[in-house]
Design an enzyme around this catalytic site. Structure first.
Site, mmCIF file in Angstrom:
data_model
loop_
_atom_site.group_PDB
_atom_site.id
_atom_site.type_symbol
_atom_site.label_atom_id
_atom_site.label_comp_id
_atom_site.label_asym_id
_atom_site.label_seq_id
_atom_site.Cartn_x
_atom_site.Cartn_y
_atom_site.Cartn_z
ATOM 1 N N TYR A 127 0.781 -1.229 0.000
ATOM 2 C CA TYR A 127 0.000 0.000 0.000
ATOM 3 C C TYR A 127 0.817 1.285 0.000
ATOM 4 O O TYR A 127 0.252 2.367 -0.201
ATOM 5 C CB TYR A 127 -0.977 -0.023 1.182
ATOM 6 C CG TYR A 127 -2.010 -1.110 1.003
ATOM 7 C CD1 TYR A 127 -3.097 -0.909 0.167
ATOM 8 C CD2 TYR A 127 -1.866 -2.346 1.620
ATOM 9 C CE1 TYR A 127 -4.041 -1.910 -0.038
ATOM 10 C CE2 TYR A 127 -2.796 -3.354 1.422
ATOM 11 C CZ TYR A 127 -3.880 -3.137 0.597
ATOM 12 O OH TYR A 127 -4.793 -4.130 0.389
ATOM 13 N N PHE A 413 -10.817 -4.049 10.730
ATOM 14 C CA PHE A 413 -12.085 -3.856 10.015
ATOM 15 C C PHE A 413 -11.954 -4.390 8.584
ATOM 16 O O PHE A 413 -10.878 -4.685 8.131
ATOM 17 C CB PHE A 413 -12.501 -2.387 9.994
ATOM 18 C CG PHE A 413 -11.398 -1.424 9.641
ATOM 19 C CD1 PHE A 413 -11.076 -1.166 8.328
ATOM 20 C CD2 PHE A 413 -10.696 -0.771 10.650
ATOM 21 C CE1 PHE A 413 -10.065 -0.282 7.995
ATOM 22 C CE2 PHE A 413 -9.691 0.134 10.328
ATOM 23 C CZ PHE A 413 -9.366 0.378 9.007
#
Length: 413
Positions: A127, A413
């Site tokens: 990322y 999450f």
């Protein structure tokens, strides 16, 4: 939106969720999810913020986002996209599927006016090229409770503990969590439904441990903390050798915190306390008699991306007065590229475009890493990732960006 000749990127429809989810599970190499977990994840999915890459009628890529609010230095809650469920089928690697999903997602976040994005990375190296920087870290430990003791603070004996069924005290535990959210950068204000994630307890994932247990702490008749945990009995040549696995712990004051940790240390027939995903500055470390026998270790947790540099830097406060011009590089989101003047202090801040000479040069990835106050600009400069263009600017900005409380993401999450 096309990714290559055979793949099309579209917003996920509810009737497509099962195929979307199955692709995600396969991509992560996971076994079948429990019915409880599957139903919860589907109920939490924000379909209008979820993307699916399709090769014909086969889902080959997934990406989603949750509408969170994250605490930033100074205590403000800033709208933050919780990037999640990112996967590409092994059959469709190196075709631009991931890049296409990241491109679409960040364009959408900009249109929605969300200044921040955050994620937890299964593979951190992926990322950085999309502008995410590791901004918060977490502490793991395996504590030898037979040899480590705690030096307890005053007031610990005033705390009353009681066992409770986790679902029966969910509201009280959530109230404790909510009270803690403004105190620490990186914490998330839970959206409705997210409180149920902490109660997931499929037997298939316990690895021989007990069902989820909960202890609630009270002072003067008020709930001031809780701990959720599992126990696993074990026996060795010398007798009992069980393990306590801490799932979650929250406390409103030092005495409550110490009382909960003492309880976990003292559970009968247990010799080891396994701790995962705690703040780096967790107070029990400073109560422990022998930190070496706790075997602490660190790993990355929350990766932050500034979607809108000006709005994000204006949303937080700063430990010291700062007036600095950043030369920002952002190849993936070019609207952030250029010079930004940040002025601020402990009361507020402003960050605007400028043509003034730059004081510091860095990429948006470094701004993301430093944003929550847990990674210093000085450290990034020592790694060659921030360049000082005006003498003294680096130290000034590094002090200002810091946080007196270590940032922490409380759950995935």
């Amino acid at each position: 939106m096309a990714t290559d000749r055979s793949t099309e990127l579209k917003v996920l429809r509810p009737d497509e969720w099962d195929g979307w989810w199955d692709n995600l599970i396969r991509a992560f190499g996971a076994g079948p999810a429990s019915t409880e977990e599957r139903e919860l994840d589907k109920s939490l999915t924000e379909f209008d913020r979820s993307l699916a890459a399709w090769d014909g009628d086969v889902c080959v890529g997934t990406a989603g986002a949750f509408s969170f609010r994250m605490t930033v230095p100074g205590g403000a809650l800033v709208p933050t996209a919780g990037v999640t469920m990112v996967s590409v089928a092994a059959t469709h690697r190196r075709r631009g599927v991931l890049t296409s999903m990241m491109r679409r997602q960040l364009d959408d976040l900009r249109a929605l006016g969300e200044p921040l994005a955050a994620l937890t990375a299964s593979e951190p190296a992926i990322y950085g090229r999309f502008g995410y920087g590791a901004a918060a870290f977490q502490l793991h430990a395996e504590i030898d409770t037979g040899r480590v003791t705690l030096d307890l603070p005053a007031g610990t004996e005033d705390v009353r503990l009681r066992y409770a069924k986790p679902s029966d005290v969910l509201a009280e535990c959530e109230a404790v969590y909510a009270a803690l959210v403004p105190r620490r950068p990186g914490m998330l204000a839970r959206q409705p439904g997210w409180e149920r994630a902490g109660l997931l307890d499929p037997e298939s994932e316990r690895n021989g441990a007990s069902a989820l247990q909960c202890v609630v702490a009270e002072r003067d008749g008020e709930v001031t903390g809780y701990a959720r945990f599992r126990t696993k009995l074990g026996w060795g040549p010398s007798g009992h050798d069980g393990t306590v696995s801490l799932e979650d712990l929250a406390a409103l004051d030092p005495a409550t915190d110490a009382a909960l940790w003492r309880f976990l240390f003292d559970i009968d027939l247990m010799s080891t306390l396994t701790v995962r995903g705690r703040p780096l500055d967790d107070a029990w470390q400073y109560l422990a008699s022998d930190i070496r026998r706790c075997r602490p270790r660190m790993r990355d947790s929350c990766h932050v991306r500034l979607v809108d540099v000006g709005t994000a830097l204006s949303a937080r406060t700063y430990q010291a007065a700062v007036d600095v011009v950043f030369e920002v590089e952002d190849a993936f989101c070019p609207w952030n590229t250029g010079r930004w003047r940040l002025t601020g202090d402990g009361k507020g801040a402003s960050c605007e475009r400028t043509t003034d000479a730059a004081d510091l040069a860095l990429s948006v990835r470094e701004l993301g890493a430093a944003y929550l106050g847990g990674v210093s600009l000085l450290s990034l400069a020592a790694a060659g990732r921030v360049r000082e263009l005006r003498p003294g600017a680096l130290a000034e900005a590094s002090v200002a960006f810091g946080s007196p409380v270590v940032p922490w993401l409380p759950h995935g999450f």
